[in-house]
Structure formats: C-alpha cells, structure tokens
Design an enzyme around this catalytic site. Structure first.
Site, PDB file in Angstrom:
ATOM      1  N   HIS A 135       0.830  -1.206   0.000  1.00 37.98           N
ATOM      2  CA  HIS A 135       0.000   0.000   0.000  1.00 37.98           C
ATOM      3  C   HIS A 135       0.865   1.257   0.000  1.00 37.98           C
ATOM      4  O   HIS A 135       0.599   2.210  -0.744  1.00 37.98           O
ATOM      5  CB  HIS A 135      -0.904  -0.016   1.234  1.00 37.98           C
ATOM      6  CG  HIS A 135      -1.692   1.241   1.430  1.00 37.98           C
ATOM      7  ND1 HIS A 135      -2.783   1.558   0.657  1.00 37.98           N
ATOM      8  CD2 HIS A 135      -1.551   2.267   2.318  1.00 37.98           C
ATOM      9  CE1 HIS A 135      -3.287   2.723   1.050  1.00 37.98           C
ATOM     10  NE2 HIS A 135      -2.553   3.179   2.047  1.00 37.98           N
ATOM     11  N   HIS A 140       1.065   5.092  -2.196  1.00 40.45           N
ATOM     12  CA  HIS A 140       1.416   6.433  -1.731  1.00 40.45           C
ATOM     13  C   HIS A 140       2.674   7.027  -2.372  1.00 40.45           C
ATOM     14  O   HIS A 140       2.666   8.175  -2.830  1.00 40.45           O
ATOM     15  CB  HIS A 140       1.627   6.423  -0.211  1.00 40.45           C
ATOM     16  CG  HIS A 140       0.357   6.469   0.569  1.00 40.45           C
ATOM     17  ND1 HIS A 140      -0.479   7.566   0.579  1.00 40.45           N
ATOM     18  CD2 HIS A 140      -0.219   5.542   1.384  1.00 40.45           C
ATOM     19  CE1 HIS A 140      -1.518   7.320   1.361  1.00 40.45           C
ATOM     20  NE2 HIS A 140      -1.394   6.100   1.851  1.00 40.45           N
TER      21      HIS A 140
END
Length: 305
Positions: A135, A140
């Site tokens: 993730h 990000h």
C-alpha cells in the site's frame, strides 16, 4: 522567528532521525513475501496505464529505473525516500503500526510520510486490514514525487497543527477522500490518484465504474462525509486537478479558528509560527524576493520571444 512548539511535534521531532543522518533499516524479505508482492505488483501494473492519473504514470517508470521497483524485488524505504527527497523534499519514516490522526498529519506538515515496512499475509494477497508495504510503496510513494500533490498533502498537515480534536477528525476525513481514495478528471475521464485505489486491484477497477457515487470535491462537504473502512467506498470525490483541490483546501482551511498562522520553511525544514511582526515581515521579504525573480524571468522570456 519563532517555531511551532507542541507536545506532539516535540515527540515527532525526536523520532525523525533525519537530522542525525540515520538510515532507514533495510529489510530482508522472504521468498514468500516477495511472491506476495509479485502477485499484487503484476495485477496493478497492468491497470495503471488505463486507470491511474497521468502524474502517477509519469513517475512510476522513474521508480522502476531508480528505486528497484520490479515484480521480483520489494524496494527499500531508504532508496525511495532519497528519490522523493530529490523530487519534492518529502521523505519516508518507518513506523511499526498505525499512528494517531494528529501525529500522522503532523508528519505531513514537515513533508514526512510515516510508512510501514511489513507485508500482508501471503494467503490473502489482495487484502490487508491495515496499510502494508504494498500500500505504501505502490499507492502512496509515487505521487509524493509530484510537486502539486506533495504540496496538497502538506497543506492538510499544516492545517492540523494546533487544530482542535473535532477539526483533526475533519482533516483526517479530507485525507481519506483525497490522498487515500481520490479521483481526478483528465480530459473528461475519471482517473485514480488515491493510494487506497492505486494499491487495490479490485477497488481500482470498481471506483471508475458507474456503481459508486461520484461528487465534485468540496472540502466543506467532504470533511463531514462518513465512510466505511472494510469495504469498497460507496462514494468518491472528484478533483478537477491537484492544483484545484489544493486551492479549494487552502480556502477552506483559512476558516479554521486558531490564534496563529504557520508556514513551512523548506530551507530549515521547520514549521514557523507567524505570530509576531518580525516573523510576518520575514515572510513578506521572501515573497517580494520570489516576485522579483518571477518578474525577471518574465522579462527575459519576453526578450527571447
């Protein structure tokens, strides 16, 4: 010049480690963990060209070239952090788990993103109950290399400094619907820029369909919208661009009641309180200098036209 002092920020500053030149510990991932990364990586990379925003698709190949992004390798936070710092001044700092909303947002004010290093369980490669390295690095990290997105993220962090608990909750909700689950428009088409979408094979496809609701990004509405955390989002907010979202955010945050204003000084990498006449005068001098540089550049462009 005074600098913002707060018990949360003092704790944050002590753990940054950056100023002492500390390196982020490198992790030796197991073969099973690399295989989990590979499964997720391959599924997502096939979707990025058609589902991710243009800024993401411009940066992702650079991460492949410079930071070891590949199906067979989980990049190291230190390598990615150095790349981001060169691009926008953002850096990554490792954490063992979730931080409070206040502490996490305070990090963004300093252009620091707190990242996990562990990876989800191999039995469920397409699901994780909380953020993991897939993730963080696939969702990000890429967009923190984009100047507009980096500044937008930092503005949320700056608005959180000294804010009330209720305002922190609203800012965390804004973060959720933008940095985590944001959608933008490109030539009339919806594209994903939120990390929760860019790191989820299933939701990246779902979010751009007609099944969920899509509303234009309006901070005053977005900040009080409820959301689920264990299922796909029933509603997403669409930004016309990062610049437009940033301008709307800054207009909204200007209404936050607090007895001071703050700014981030990129030279000292500190947050400065604009609570005295000398501090404001210093900012005015900086702005005048930038305006002078801008006028000089425009003048030279006219001469060369």
């Amino acid at each position: 010049m005074s600098f913002l002092q707060d018990k949360n920020l003092e704790s944050f500053a002590r753990t940054r480690g950056e100023e002492n030149g500390e390196q982020i510990p490198r992790v030796e991932y197991s073969e099973e963990e690399v295989q989990t990364w590979q499964t997720i990586y391959k599924e997502l990379v096939d979707l990025y060209p058609t589902h991710a925003c243009a800024e993401f698709n411009y940066i992702f190949p650079l991460l492949q070239q410079n930071c070891g992004y590949s199906p067979n390798n989980i990049p190291q936070l230190q390598d990615v952090s150095e790349f981001l710092k060169d691009c926008t001044g953002f850096t990554l700092r490792p954490v063992a788990g979730l931080l409070s909303s206040r502490d996490f947002l305070a990090g963004l004010a300093f252009r620091v993103f707190h990242s996990t290093q562990y990876i989800r369980h191999h039995s469920k490669p397409m699901y994780t109950p909380e953020p993991d390295i897939c993730h963080e690095l696939l969702g990000h990290a890429p967009l923190f290399a984009d100047p507009e997105f980096a500044q937008f993220s930092q503005e949320i962090g700056l608005a959180s400094l000294g804010a009330s608990d209720d305002m922190i909750e609203q800012l965390a909700t804004l973060y959720w619907f933008t940095v985590e689950y944001g959608i933008c428009l490109e030539n009339g088409s919806k594209k994903a820029y939120g990390a929760g979408l860019l790191s989820s094979f299933g939701e990246l496809q779902y979010c751009l369909t007609d099944e969920p609701g899509h509303d234009l990004f309006d901070p005053s509405v977005t900040c009080i919208t409820k959301y689920p955390i264990t299922s796909f989002q029933p509603k997403y907010f669409i930004a016309e661009s990062f610049a437009d979202a940033k301008n709307k955010l800054m207009t909204w945050t200007s209404t936050i009641k607090r007895p001071f204003q703050v700014r981030y000084n990129p030279y000292t990498q500190r947050v400065e309180m604009l609570d005295t006449m000398p501090s404001v005068q210093c900012l005015v001098r900086d702005i005048k200098s930038q305006v002078f540089t801008l006028e000089e550049a425009l003048g030279k462009l006219k001469l060369n036209m």
